[in-house]
Design an enzyme around this catalytic site. Structure first.
Site, PDB file in Angstrom:
ATOM      1  CG  HIS A   1       6.860  -1.978   2.312  1.00  0.00           C
ATOM      2  ND1 HIS A   1       6.765  -0.838   3.067  1.00  0.00           N
ATOM      3  CD2 HIS A   1       5.647  -2.585   2.384  1.00  0.00           C
ATOM      4  CE1 HIS A   1       5.538  -0.751   3.565  1.00  0.00           C
ATOM      5  NE2 HIS A   1       4.849  -1.800   3.162  1.00  0.00           N
TER       6      HIS A   1
ATOM      7  CB  ILE B   1      12.555  -5.516   8.492  1.00  0.00           C
ATOM      8  CG1 ILE B   1      12.737  -6.502   7.323  1.00  0.00           C
ATOM      9  CG2 ILE B   1      13.776  -4.598   8.605  1.00  0.00           C
ATOM     10  CD1 ILE B   1      13.914  -7.442   7.445  1.00  0.00           C
TER      11      ILE B   1
ATOM     12  CB  SER C   1       4.273  -0.727  10.907  1.00  0.00           C
ATOM     13  OG  SER C   1       2.957  -0.380  10.517  1.00  0.00           O
TER      14      SER C   1
ATOM     15  CG  MET D   1      -2.000  -1.079   1.139  1.00  0.00           C
ATOM     16  SD  MET D   1      -3.506  -0.708   2.059  1.00  0.00           S
ATOM     17  CE  MET D   1      -2.870  -0.531   3.716  1.00  0.00           C
TER      18      MET D   1
ATOM     19  CG  ASP E   1       0.984  -7.259   8.367  1.00  0.00           C
ATOM     20  OD1 ASP E   1       0.352  -6.618   9.211  1.00  0.00           O
ATOM     21  OD2 ASP E   1       1.840  -6.758   7.627  1.00  0.00           O
TER      22      ASP E   1
ATOM     23  CG  LEU F   1       7.273   1.333  -0.926  1.00  0.00           C
ATOM     24  CD1 LEU F   1       8.031   0.997  -2.200  1.00  0.00           C
ATOM     25  CD2 LEU F   1       6.316   0.217  -0.551  1.00  0.00           C
TER      26      LEU F   1
END
Length: 280
Positions: A37, A178, A187, A30, A152, A33
């Site tokens: 990511h 991470i 996050s 989403m 997640d 980054l």
């Protein structure tokens, strides 16, 4: 890096890559980054010949009082980061219609009972929305593999179950969480934390680690959950849940060889944090 914003152009390019025999990996995001990511993109590069990243803030996974409108949008920075990693393709749909042209066709996608516990209990319908967007991206791409983060964990579990049914040839790679040097799981929502909360947030992970030690000593799940909850609340965390389960998201039986997992969600100020730790 090729940047595409329409479904038509995207599908045409996918077909071109497949005609050349490329091994295609997909990293759905989403945006906003961070290094978590980027670690997914690096893993994708190691396992494929062409890496596709998608950036789409999926409205279906946000509740009516959640942060869809204010969710961090940093597309120019994201593009720069992906270019540095030599990502091959970025799909940034210019509108919701480029992804969901007929949501009614996705009514069959339900997260089920395991999507209604943990985060699903506090965010009704959230995982149904996640599965709808991931299913659609898989359907548009039919990648050889796709990479998701273990932070997640519930989301990853549900995506794996969905993929087994609808995309049996697709390989799902689970990527390690991470963390910052002080243990906080990366996050996009960490950007909501104020200066004081940034100092407090790493105590979340440390408290969970301490809880696992407590369980190993006490062998009492209920008492350990109370212990963890009390320590989190002492440090200003509002606890949504603390749960010990198997890695199949089923009730935990102690003294078995099954892999176990401690999962938790908290709020610190107005920021929701989730984390988990697998252990034997």
């Amino acid at each position: 890096m090729i940047i595409l914003d329409t479904k038509k152009d995207y599908k045409n390019h996918i077909n071109l890559l497949k005609s050349r025999g490329e091994i295609i990996s997909l990293v759905p995001t989403m945006g906003n980054l961070h290094n978590g990511h980027l670690s997914l993109v690096k893993i994708a590069k190691q396992n494929s010949s062409k890496v596709i990243t998608t950036i789409f803030i999926n409205p279906l996974q946000f509740g009516k009082d959640e942060d869809f409108a204010s969710y961090p949008r940093t597309i120019n920075k994201d593009i720069s980061k992906l270019k540095k990693l030599n990502c091959d393709v970025l799909f940034v749909p210019k509108s919701q219609n480029e992804v969901f042209n007929n949501i009614d066709n996705l009514k069959h996608l339900k997260a089920g009972p395991k999507g209604s516990i943990l985060c699903g209990n506090f965010r009704p319908g959230h995982f149904d929305g996640v599965l709808k967007v991931v299913y659609t991206l898989f359907k548009l791409t039919y990648p050889d593999l796709s990479v998701f983060g273990l932070k997640d964990f519930q989301q990853l579990y549900l995506i794996k179950q969905m993929a087994k049914i609808y995309f049996p040839k697709l390989k799902i790679i689970s990527a390690p969480t991470i963390r910052t040097k002080n243990g906080l799981a990366l996050s996009s929502r960490n950007s909501y934390l104020d200066k004081e909360s940034i100092k407090t947030a790493p105590l979340f992970y440390r408290t969970l680690l301490d809880g696992i030690n407590n369980l190993n000593n006490s062998n009492n799940v209920e008492e350990t959950i109370k212990y963890i909850t009390a320590n989190l609340e002492k440090n200003r965390f509002i606890v949504n849940y603390v749960s010990f389960l198997t890695t199949e998201l089923e009730k935990l039986k102690l003294n078995t060889s099954e892999r176990k997992i401690l999962l938790s969600s908290v709020k610190l100020g107005q920021t929701r944090l989730i984390d988990n730790i697998e252990f034997n």
